[in-house]
Design a protein around this motif. Structure first.
Motif, PDB file in Angstrom:
ATOM      1  N   GLY A 262     -13.385  15.205   4.868  1.00  0.00           N
ATOM      2  CA  GLY A 262     -13.525  15.271   6.443  1.00  0.00           C
ATOM      3  C   GLY A 262     -12.727  16.597   6.757  1.00  0.00           C
ATOM      4  N   PRO A 263     -13.025  17.212   7.908  1.00  0.00           N
ATOM      5  CA  PRO A 263     -12.221  18.515   8.085  1.00  0.00           C
ATOM      6  C   PRO A 263     -10.819  18.111   8.817  1.00  0.00           C
ATOM      7  N   LEU A 264     -10.512  16.871   9.115  1.00  0.00           N
ATOM      8  CA  LEU A 264      -9.135  16.430   9.574  1.00  0.00           C
ATOM      9  C   LEU A 264      -8.248  16.237   8.478  1.00  0.00           C
ATOM     10  N   HIS A 265      -8.882  15.991   7.262  1.00  0.00           N
ATOM     11  CA  HIS A 265      -7.935  15.890   6.190  1.00  0.00           C
ATOM     12  C   HIS A 265      -8.130  17.079   4.997  1.00  0.00           C
ATOM     13  N   GLY A 267     -10.681  18.385   4.116  1.00  0.00           N
ATOM     14  CA  GLY A 267     -11.667  19.413   4.453  1.00  0.00           C
ATOM     15  C   GLY A 267     -11.387  20.509   5.290  1.00  0.00           C
ATOM     16  N   ALA A 268      -9.996  20.266   5.528  1.00  0.00           N
ATOM     17  CA  ALA A 268      -9.303  21.465   6.626  1.00  0.00           C
ATOM     18  C   ALA A 268      -9.359  22.644   5.822  1.00  0.00           C
ATOM     19  N   ASN A 269      -8.795  22.709   4.480  1.00  0.00           N
ATOM     20  CA  ASN A 269      -8.814  23.999   3.781  1.00  0.00           C
ATOM     21  C   ASN A 269      -9.941  24.982   3.696  1.00  0.00           C
ATOM     22  N   PHE A 300     -12.817  22.848  19.903  1.00  0.00           N
ATOM     23  CA  PHE A 300     -12.261  23.651  18.846  1.00  0.00           C
ATOM     24  C   PHE A 300     -10.680  23.354  18.625  1.00  0.00           C
ATOM     25  N   ARG A 301     -10.338  23.098  17.654  1.00  0.00           N
ATOM     26  CA  ARG A 301      -8.993  23.016  17.259  1.00  0.00           C
ATOM     27  C   ARG A 301      -8.484  24.218  15.915  1.00  0.00           C
ATOM     28  N   LEU A 302      -7.213  24.287  16.301  1.00  0.00           N
ATOM     29  CA  LEU A 302      -6.683  25.494  15.341  1.00  0.00           C
ATOM     30  C   LEU A 302      -6.627  24.904  13.767  1.00  0.00           C
ATOM     31  N   MET A 303      -7.698  25.007  13.205  1.00  0.00           N
ATOM     32  CA  MET A 303      -7.776  24.173  11.643  1.00  0.00           C
ATOM     33  C   MET A 303      -6.252  24.619  11.007  1.00  0.00           C
ATOM     34  N   PHE A 305      -3.561  23.522  11.462  1.00  0.00           N
ATOM     35  CA  PHE A 305      -2.161  23.353  12.301  1.00  0.00           C
ATOM     36  C   PHE A 305      -2.234  21.843  12.453  1.00  0.00           C
ATOM     37  N   GLY A 306      -1.119  21.591  12.621  1.00  0.00           N
ATOM     38  CA  GLY A 306      -0.714  19.925  12.984  1.00  0.00           C
ATOM     39  C   GLY A 306      -0.807  18.965  11.651  1.00  0.00           C
ATOM     40  N   HIS A 307       0.018  18.066  11.915  1.00  0.00           N
ATOM     41  CA  HIS A 307      -0.007  16.959  10.821  1.00  0.00           C
ATOM     42  C   HIS A 307       0.304  15.665  11.530  1.00  0.00           C
ATOM     43  N   ARG A 308       0.121  14.613  10.848  1.00  0.00           N
ATOM     44  CA  ARG A 308       0.310  13.302  11.397  1.00  0.00           C
ATOM     45  C   ARG A 308       1.755  13.112  11.075  1.00  0.00           C
ATOM     46  N   VAL A 309       2.377  13.589  10.289  1.00  0.00           N
ATOM     47  CA  VAL A 309       3.640  12.851   9.727  1.00  0.00           C
ATOM     48  C   VAL A 309       4.714  14.251   9.849  1.00  0.00           C
ATOM     49  N   GLU A 356       5.644  22.261  21.595  1.00  0.00           N
ATOM     50  CA  GLU A 356       5.914  21.083  22.654  1.00  0.00           C
ATOM     51  C   GLU A 356       5.112  19.832  21.638  1.00  0.00           C
ATOM     52  N   ARG A 357       4.055  20.105  21.223  1.00  0.00           N
ATOM     53  CA  ARG A 357       3.499  19.180  20.276  1.00  0.00           C
ATOM     54  C   ARG A 357       3.792  18.985  18.859  1.00  0.00           C
ATOM     55  N   GLY A 358       4.619  19.942  18.320  1.00  0.00           N
ATOM     56  CA  GLY A 358       5.120  20.094  17.146  1.00  0.00           C
ATOM     57  C   GLY A 358       4.038  20.426  16.030  1.00  0.00           C
ATOM     58  N   PRO A 361       1.808  25.050  10.749  1.00  0.00           N
ATOM     59  CA  PRO A 361       0.665  25.239   9.804  1.00  0.00           C
ATOM     60  C   PRO A 361       0.996  24.411   8.565  1.00  0.00           C
ATOM     61  N   ASN A 362      -0.025  23.520   8.249  1.00  0.00           N
ATOM     62  CA  ASN A 362      -0.060  22.368   7.183  1.00  0.00           C
ATOM     63  C   ASN A 362      -0.415  23.256   6.030  1.00  0.00           C
ATOM     64  N   VAL A 363      -0.408  22.304   4.886  1.00  0.00           N
ATOM     65  CA  VAL A 363      -0.651  22.641   3.555  1.00  0.00           C
ATOM     66  C   VAL A 363      -1.738  23.294   3.452  1.00  0.00           C
ATOM     67  N   ASP A 364      -2.957  23.092   4.183  1.00  0.00           N
ATOM     68  CA  ASP A 364      -4.263  24.065   3.938  1.00  0.00           C
ATOM     69  C   ASP A 364      -4.414  25.039   4.951  1.00  0.00           C
ATOM     70  N   LEU A 384     -11.200  21.029  -5.110  1.00  0.00           N
ATOM     71  CA  LEU A 384      -9.779  21.369  -5.944  1.00  0.00           C
ATOM     72  C   LEU A 384      -8.703  20.475  -5.075  1.00  0.00           C
ATOM     73  N   PHE A 385      -8.775  20.342  -4.084  1.00  0.00           N
ATOM     74  CA  PHE A 385      -7.782  19.230  -3.399  1.00  0.00           C
ATOM     75  C   PHE A 385      -8.039  17.785  -4.073  1.00  0.00           C
ATOM     76  N   ALA A 386      -9.028  17.547  -4.265  1.00  0.00           N
ATOM     77  CA  ALA A 386      -9.423  16.168  -5.100  1.00  0.00           C
ATOM     78  C   ALA A 386      -8.794  16.151  -6.280  1.00  0.00           C
TER      79      ALA A 386
HETATM   80  N1  CMC Z   1      -5.329  22.406  17.540  1.00  0.00           N
HETATM   81  C1  CMC Z   1      -4.986  22.260  18.655  1.00  0.00           C
HETATM   82  N2  CMC Z   1      -4.426  21.057  19.135  1.00  0.00           N
HETATM   83  C2  CMC Z   1      -3.959  20.297  18.449  1.00  0.00           C
HETATM   84  C3  CMC Z   1      -4.048  20.424  16.991  1.00  0.00           C
HETATM   85  C4  CMC Z   1      -4.725  21.492  16.553  1.00  0.00           C
HETATM   86  N3  CMC Z   1      -5.024  21.684  15.138  1.00  0.00           N
HETATM   87  N4  CMC Z   1      -3.911  19.312  16.340  1.00  0.00           N
HETATM   88  C5  CMC Z   1      -3.167  18.644  17.122  1.00  0.00           C
HETATM   89  N5  CMC Z   1      -3.388  19.037  18.498  1.00  0.00           N
HETATM   90  C6  CMC Z   1      -2.985  18.385  19.585  1.00  0.00           C
HETATM   91  C7  CMC Z   1      -3.877  17.265  20.218  1.00  0.00           C
HETATM   92  O1  CMC Z   1      -5.048  17.654  20.836  1.00  0.00           O
HETATM   93  C8  CMC Z   1      -2.897  16.387  21.060  1.00  0.00           C
HETATM   94  O2  CMC Z   1      -2.655  16.823  22.182  1.00  0.00           O
HETATM   95  P1  CMC Z   1      -2.352  15.882  23.385  1.00  0.00           P
HETATM   96  O3  CMC Z   1      -1.247  15.269  23.040  1.00  0.00           O
HETATM   97  O4  CMC Z   1      -2.368  16.816  24.488  1.00  0.00           O
HETATM   98  O5  CMC Z   1      -3.614  14.908  23.629  1.00  0.00           O
HETATM   99  C9  CMC Z   1      -1.612  16.451  20.015  1.00  0.00           C
HETATM  100  O6  CMC Z   1      -1.701  17.856  19.296  1.00  0.00           O
HETATM  101  C10 CMC Z   1      -1.457  15.286  18.986  1.00  0.00           C
HETATM  102  O7  CMC Z   1      -2.526  15.423  18.160  1.00  0.00           O
HETATM  103  P2  CMC Z   1      -3.195  14.198  17.521  1.00  0.00           P
HETATM  104  O8  CMC Z   1      -4.641  14.434  17.212  1.00  0.00           O
HETATM  105  O9  CMC Z   1      -2.817  12.794  18.343  1.00  0.00           O
HETATM  106  O10 CMC Z   1      -2.343  14.164  16.103  1.00  0.00           O
HETATM  107  P3  CMC Z   1      -2.821  13.106  14.909  1.00  0.00           P
HETATM  108  O11 CMC Z   1      -1.555  12.944  14.171  1.00  0.00           O
HETATM  109  O12 CMC Z   1      -3.728  12.235  15.352  1.00  0.00           O
HETATM  110  O13 CMC Z   1      -3.691  14.301  14.177  1.00  0.00           O
HETATM  111  C11 CMC Z   1      -4.279  16.097  12.648  1.00  0.00           C
HETATM  112  C12 CMC Z   1      -3.177  14.943  13.054  1.00  0.00           C
HETATM  113  C13 CMC Z   1      -3.989  16.664  11.247  1.00  0.00           C
HETATM  114  C14 CMC Z   1      -5.757  15.142  12.447  1.00  0.00           C
HETATM  115  C15 CMC Z   1      -4.368  17.158  13.662  1.00  0.00           C
HETATM  116  O14 CMC Z   1      -3.336  17.837  13.861  1.00  0.00           O
HETATM  117  C16 CMC Z   1      -5.712  18.153  13.421  1.00  0.00           C
HETATM  118  O15 CMC Z   1      -6.785  17.879  13.868  1.00  0.00           O
HETATM  119  N6  CMC Z   1      -5.229  19.394  12.849  1.00  0.00           N
HETATM  120  C17 CMC Z   1      -6.336  20.323  12.402  1.00  0.00           C
HETATM  121  C18 CMC Z   1      -6.884  19.686  11.247  1.00  0.00           C
HETATM  122  C19 CMC Z   1      -6.160  19.963   9.990  1.00  0.00           C
HETATM  123  O16 CMC Z   1      -5.579  21.037   9.685  1.00  0.00           O
HETATM  124  N7  CMC Z   1      -6.086  18.960   8.971  1.00  0.00           N
HETATM  125  C20 CMC Z   1      -5.338  19.188   7.763  1.00  0.00           C
HETATM  126  C21 CMC Z   1      -4.123  18.194   7.821  1.00  0.00           C
HETATM  127  S1  CMC Z   1      -3.316  18.467   6.455  1.00  0.00           S
HETATM  128  C22 CMC Z   1      -3.957  17.988   4.886  1.00  0.00           C
HETATM  129  C23 CMC Z   1      -3.923  16.489   4.748  1.00  0.00           C
HETATM  130  O17 CMC Z   1      -2.843  16.069   4.422  1.00  0.00           O
HETATM  131  O18 CMC Z   1      -4.634  15.839   5.226  1.00  0.00           O
END
Ligand code: CMC
Length: 428
Positions: A262-265, A267-269, A300-303, A305-309, A356-358, A361-364, A384-386
């Motif tokens: 999945g692209p949120l995990h 598949g983001a690369n 649209f999300r900035l792929m 960018f962002g990470h759960r932890v 504000e949302r921390g 750029p993540n690993v991907d 390759l990630f797999a």
């Molecule tokens: N672009 C724009 N806004 C974002 C993004 C982004 N990439 N990521 C999070 N946000 C916003 C989100 O809309 C939310 O805003 P608000 O508080 O106003 O509703 C806030 O930031 C928190 O986001 P969340 O979705 O609640 O955070 P999460 O911990 O559930 O999600 C994430 C983490 C990685 C799924 C998410 O940051 C994301 O979708 N990133 C883009 C996909 C991506 O790069 N994924 C690869 C992760 S690293 C590889 C791995 O280890 O899997």
């Protein structure tokens, strides 16, 4: 320091034990909560829920720290190679010379896949995604090695399944590529090391001598090490939950591959490179795309960018960014996507929404640029990630089995219709 937490429900106080980890992480043990109170907790996406006590990977999202079995990721990426890290994750300790040699020999011996499996590749459509093929192929291994299905098997049988998986996944992934390209399959060359063998099966053709570039081998090793484990992420939790039903290790890993896609995990690369290409094709207006990412009405999300932890920085991204610069410089590649990525990172890191949302750029964010530079096609990136994540998945599966963890089965709070009587169709 207290070793219990108190919760008060309807004026009644309940005491729950606290669990402390070796890095002083504290958790409230709610395993008896329902039995004591009739109440459950709710935590969509398990954002605050520890599903297990694990001794494999430690990460501190605030400080941007990541360690496998206590060893900092920076030191492993700099000094180790992928099979050594795999051994570490699986066995808990770094191998000595003899143990490393033995592990490499074991893995090398099992790189071939059953010949009949080639027919599966021929049956997939030419546009099949590598992750769909990989997940199916890993699952199909359970049909060739049916002993792996038996729960509570002897340790040696489990070890053989683990060796087979680590050895065969590169072969399965490389064949997915060759099959999609309609190119002749290359059998593994067991005189090569793990990474070299994968590159050989991907890029060699029977009529030509394949020249291995050490820069590429080194970059691949780094990428695989950085991806090797990441505690209880989506695909790893999937592997543990599927395995908790005593399904075979092959089935559990196949499920992990699917979750990773999945692209949120993982598949983001792939999604990052596709996003950068879209931005370039659209004229490269960074503000437009940043604003789209901030717009709640725009999906649209900035792929990348962002990470759960990680809420300050992803330590893997730091290492990858440097590796990316090195690889591109050494290979003399000038990639417009890297320019756009660097620019996008600068703009986003100054923007209040991302700060504000921390969101960092993540690993991907940069891994796809390296993969592309070393000639890996975009829809192979997640495969390759797999390959990298496989030892982590297996170590976590092993831990789940050794800890005799119960079957994964969350509860829910029901919010649907209350009881009502069936109405015959002509009366509705
Ligand atoms: N672009 C724009 N806004 C974002 C993004 C982004 N990439 N990521 C999070 N946000 C916003 C989100 O809309 C939310 O805003 P608000 O508080 O106003 O509703 C806030 O930031 C928190 O986001 P969340 O979705 O609640 O955070 P999460 O911990 O559930 O999600 C994430 C983490 C990685 C799924 C998410 O940051 C994301 O979708 N990133 C883009 C996909 C991506 O790069 N994924 C690869 C992760 S690293 C590889 C791995 O280890 O899997």
């Amino acid at each position: 320091m207290s070793d219990t937490a108190k919760i008060i429900v309807d004026d009644k106080t309940y005491e729950l034990p606290l669990v402390r980890g070796t890095e002083n992480e504290v958790a409230i043990d709610i395993s008896k909560l329902r039995a004591q109170t009739g109440i459950i907790t709710i935590d969509p996406g398990f954002k605050n829920t520890g599903s297990t006590q694990s001794a494999i990977t430690f990460l501190n999202g605030e400080k941007g720290e990541l360690r496998y079995r206590g060893y900092p990721i920076e030191q492993l990426a700099e000094n180790s190679d992928f099979l050594e890290v795999a051994y570490l994750l699986l066995n808990g300790e770094l191998p000595n010379h003899e143990q490393k040699q033995q592990f490499e020999t074991d893995v090398t011996r099992h790189t071939l896949i059953p010949e009949d499996m080639k027919q599966f590749y021929e049956a997939f459509p030419s546009h099949a995604h590598a992750m769909g093929i990989l997940s199916s192929m890993v699952s199909s291994l359970s049909t060739f090695y049916p002993d792996s299905q038996i729960p509570n098997r002897a340790k040696e049988d489990v070890q053989l399944t683990i060796t087979r998986l680590i050895a065969k996944l590169p072969t399965l992934a490389a064949l997915a590529y060759k099959s999609n390209m309609n190119l002749p399959y290359m059998y593994p060359d067991n005189s090569l090391n793990y990474v070299e063998n994968f590159l050989y099966m991907m890029f060699a053709v029977p009529s030509e001598k394949y020249q291995m570039d050490p820069v590429i081998v080194d970059a691949m090793n780094k990428l695989l090490i950085l991806h090797a484990d990441h505690e209880q992420n989506c695909s790893t939790s999937t592997v543990r939950v599927v395995g908790s039903s005593q399904a075979s290790l092959y089935s559990s890993i196949s499920a992990g591959v699917s979750a990773l896609w999945g692209p949120l995990h993982g598949g983001a690369n792939q999604a990052v490179i596709e996003m950068l290409e879209t931005i370039i094709a659209d004229g490269g207006d960074m503000d437009k795309w940043i604003n789209k990412a901030k717009d709640k009405n725009d999906p649209f999300r900035l792929m990348g960018f962002g990470h759960r932890v990680y809420k300050n920085f992803d330590p893997r991204a730091k290492i990858i960014k440097k590796a990316c610069d090195d690889v591109l410089n050494k290979l003399g590649i000038n990639d417009k996507a890297l320019e756009i990525a660097t620019h996008l990172e600068e703009v986003a890191l100054k923007d209040d929404y991302f700060v504000e949302r921390g969101l960092y750029p993540n690993v991907d964010f940069y891994s796809g640029i390296i993969y592309r530079a070393i000639g890996i096609p975009t829809d192979m990136f997640t495969a390759l990630f797999a390959l990298g994540r496989l030892p982590g998945w297996i170590a976590q599966w092993n831990e789940m089995v050794d800890n005799k963890e119960p079957i994964g089965r969350p509860r829910q709070v029901y919010v649907g219709a209350t009881k009502r009587d069936y109405v015959p169709i002509d009366q509705r």
